[in-house]
Design an enzyme around this catalytic site. Structure first.
Site, PDB file in Angstrom:
ATOM      1  N   SER A  47     -15.087  18.986 -39.923  1.00  0.00           N
ATOM      2  CA  SER A  47     -15.423  17.734 -40.294  1.00  0.00           C
ATOM      3  C   SER A  47     -16.310  17.671 -41.349  1.00  0.00           C
ATOM      4  O   SER A  47     -16.395  18.594 -42.426  1.00  0.00           O
ATOM      5  CB  SER A  47     -16.117  17.207 -39.082  1.00  0.00           C
ATOM      6  N   ASN A  48     -16.947  16.395 -41.772  1.00  0.00           N
ATOM      7  CA  ASN A  48     -17.848  16.303 -42.903  1.00  0.00           C
ATOM      8  C   ASN A  48     -19.100  15.508 -42.670  1.00  0.00           C
ATOM      9  O   ASN A  48     -19.150  14.987 -41.411  1.00  0.00           O
ATOM     10  CB  ASN A  48     -16.886  16.082 -44.135  1.00  0.00           C
ATOM     11  N   ARG A  49     -19.870  15.031 -43.739  1.00  0.00           N
ATOM     12  CA  ARG A  49     -21.086  14.657 -43.436  1.00  0.00           C
ATOM     13  C   ARG A  49     -20.965  13.116 -43.212  1.00  0.00           C
ATOM     14  O   ARG A  49     -22.192  12.458 -43.472  1.00  0.00           O
ATOM     15  CB  ARG A  49     -22.080  15.001 -44.315  1.00  0.00           C
TER      16      ARG A  49
END
Ligand code: CTP
Length: 406
Positions: A209-211
């Site tokens: 995933s990412n931030r």
């Protein structure tokens, strides 16, 4: 909508939630408002005036009410000039006084003098909120056009649980924005907004995933609803509460997001793709948990580019994309806008501290397909959301004029 240039009065009354008014004041000033704080006598027992004075940069109106003093006249004039009056927290006592027009201290006098919309944010013990007298007073105030927020349910200062808690600061600010902007310049528009990250499974417990926090997309959805649009919000997993009134479609993976977007696309007049879609997914996600303690090679395969597909399929909707860049922002963003075939690209420089991913603020560059570039100053994300929506409206109007034969 920015609160720049807005003149507000914040009345604080004697509830244990008075300390939360400090956070509210900080948020109002951060959004650009000029705020004069008026403390009731009992509020001063909970939080001292110095805190409010320091944060507002203005003298705090006192309970020492002398109707003959020059100060009193000046402050009544201030109430007449204010764009809104907020009473937060509002005790059962101040609700009762306001409902009956009693003006026995500075705040209740201001409430009578104010010409502006009034927002009351009650906070009290659950039993008091349910009391017939309070119910009747709230009904009287609402009938008269005062906005009285519903308290939240949860743990109360008394140790009991019930309805009486001070609501989230964001909810109060949103209610204030609704009061300040009756303009519904997006009425009739149907926005399709994507927000948050996507999660691409590796096995049943792990994912890529990412931030992305989702704040920008949720801010856009909230602002569009306030301005009268119908909103469908397709969101990856975030910690945020979906705005009331939006059709909310929760998704996990990029593929689920793609399906949801394509499903809702036909009705949209404006598409805003604020989601940070994972570029890759595991080619073979394991159906059982992968055991550790050995080297593991994960084969990744690219996800479909939803934005490009939307732009290709839907030339009639106005399509807005986002780009997170770390270098040569303007040139990379221009190339991305052309590659994806969209109308507007909102580019932010994620290498800068304090803006973009996970941050409260954003500083973006708006590039349009007609060659225009507009830098927006650094602002809180809700203000950026309003500026983007206003820019979409003006670009669309300009484009329609261009298409009109001479
Ligand atoms: N986007 C999308 N589908 C993807 C990847 C991105 O719809 N599979 C959308 C995002 O929602 C965003 C825009 O495309 O509006 C830009 O995303 P970004 O990841 O910055 O662009 P990429 O095309 O992936 O370019 P790069 O990663 O090479 O910078």
């Amino acid at each position: 909508m920015s609160l720049d240039g807005r003149e507000l009065i914040l009345g604080v009354t004697g509830s244990i939630a008075a300390y939360k008014a400090v956070y509210l004041l900080r948020e109002l000033t951060r959004l650009g408002a000029s705020v004069t704080v008026c403390l009731s006598e009992h509020a001063r027992e909970f939080v001292g005036p110095l805190t409010f004075r320091t944060l507002s940069g203005r003298a705090v109106l006192s309970n020492l009410f002398d109707p003959q003093s020059a100060d009193a006249v000046e402050h009544v004039a201030l109430a007449e000039r204010a764009h809104a009056v907020i009473v937060a927290p509002a005790t059962a006592n101040v609700l009762a006084k306001a409902a009956h027009g009693i003006a026995d201290d500075f705040l209740t006098t201001l409430l009578l003098a104010a010409r502006a919309p009034v927002l009351m944010v009650p906070a009290m013990d659950g039993g008091m909120w349910e009391h017939a007298a309070v119910t009747a007073n709230v009904a009287t105030l609402r009938r008269r056009g005062v906005t009285v927020l519903e308290p939240e349910t949860g743990a109360l200062a008394s140790g009991l649980s019930g309805k009486g808690r001070f609501p989230d600061i964001d909810e109060i600010v949103e209610a204030l924005r609704r009061l300040l902007v009756p303009a519904r310049d997006l009425a009739g528009e149907r926005l399709l907004v994507t927000a948050g990250p996507t999660r691409e499974p590796i096995d049943p417990v792990r994912y890529i995933s990412n931030r992305s926090s989702g704040k920008m997309g949720y801010g856009l959805a909230t602002a569009a609803l306030r301005r009268g649009a119908e909103v469908t919000l397709v969101s990856g997993p975030t910690a945020l509460t979906p705005p009331a009134g939006a059709v909310f479609v929760p998704v996990q993976t990029a593929e689920e997001m793609r399906e949801a977007v394509l499903h809702h696309l036909d009705r949209a007049t404006i598409v805003v793709k604020a989601a940070a879609v994972a570029d890759y997914r595991a080619r073979h996600a394991s159906s059982t948990k992968i055991k550790g303690k050995r080297d593991l090679t994960l084969e990744l395969t690219p996800n479909a580019d939803i934005l490009a597909e939307v732009a290709a399929r839907r030339p009639n909707a106005f399509v807005v994309g986002f780009a997170a860049e770390t270098d040569d922002v303007a040139a990379n963003a221009r190339a991305k806008l052309e590659r994806k075939g969209i109308d507007l690209l909102v580019a932010n420089d994620v290498s800068q501290q304090g803006i973009g991913f996970e941050a409260e603020d954003n500083e973006v560059l708006l590039l349009d397909r007609w060659g225009g570039v507009r830098p927006l100053p650094r602002m809180p994300k809700p203000n950026v959301a309003d500026a983007i929506l206003s820019h979409v409206l003006s670009l669309r109007t300009a484009a329609a004029t261009r298409k009109t034969p001479a």
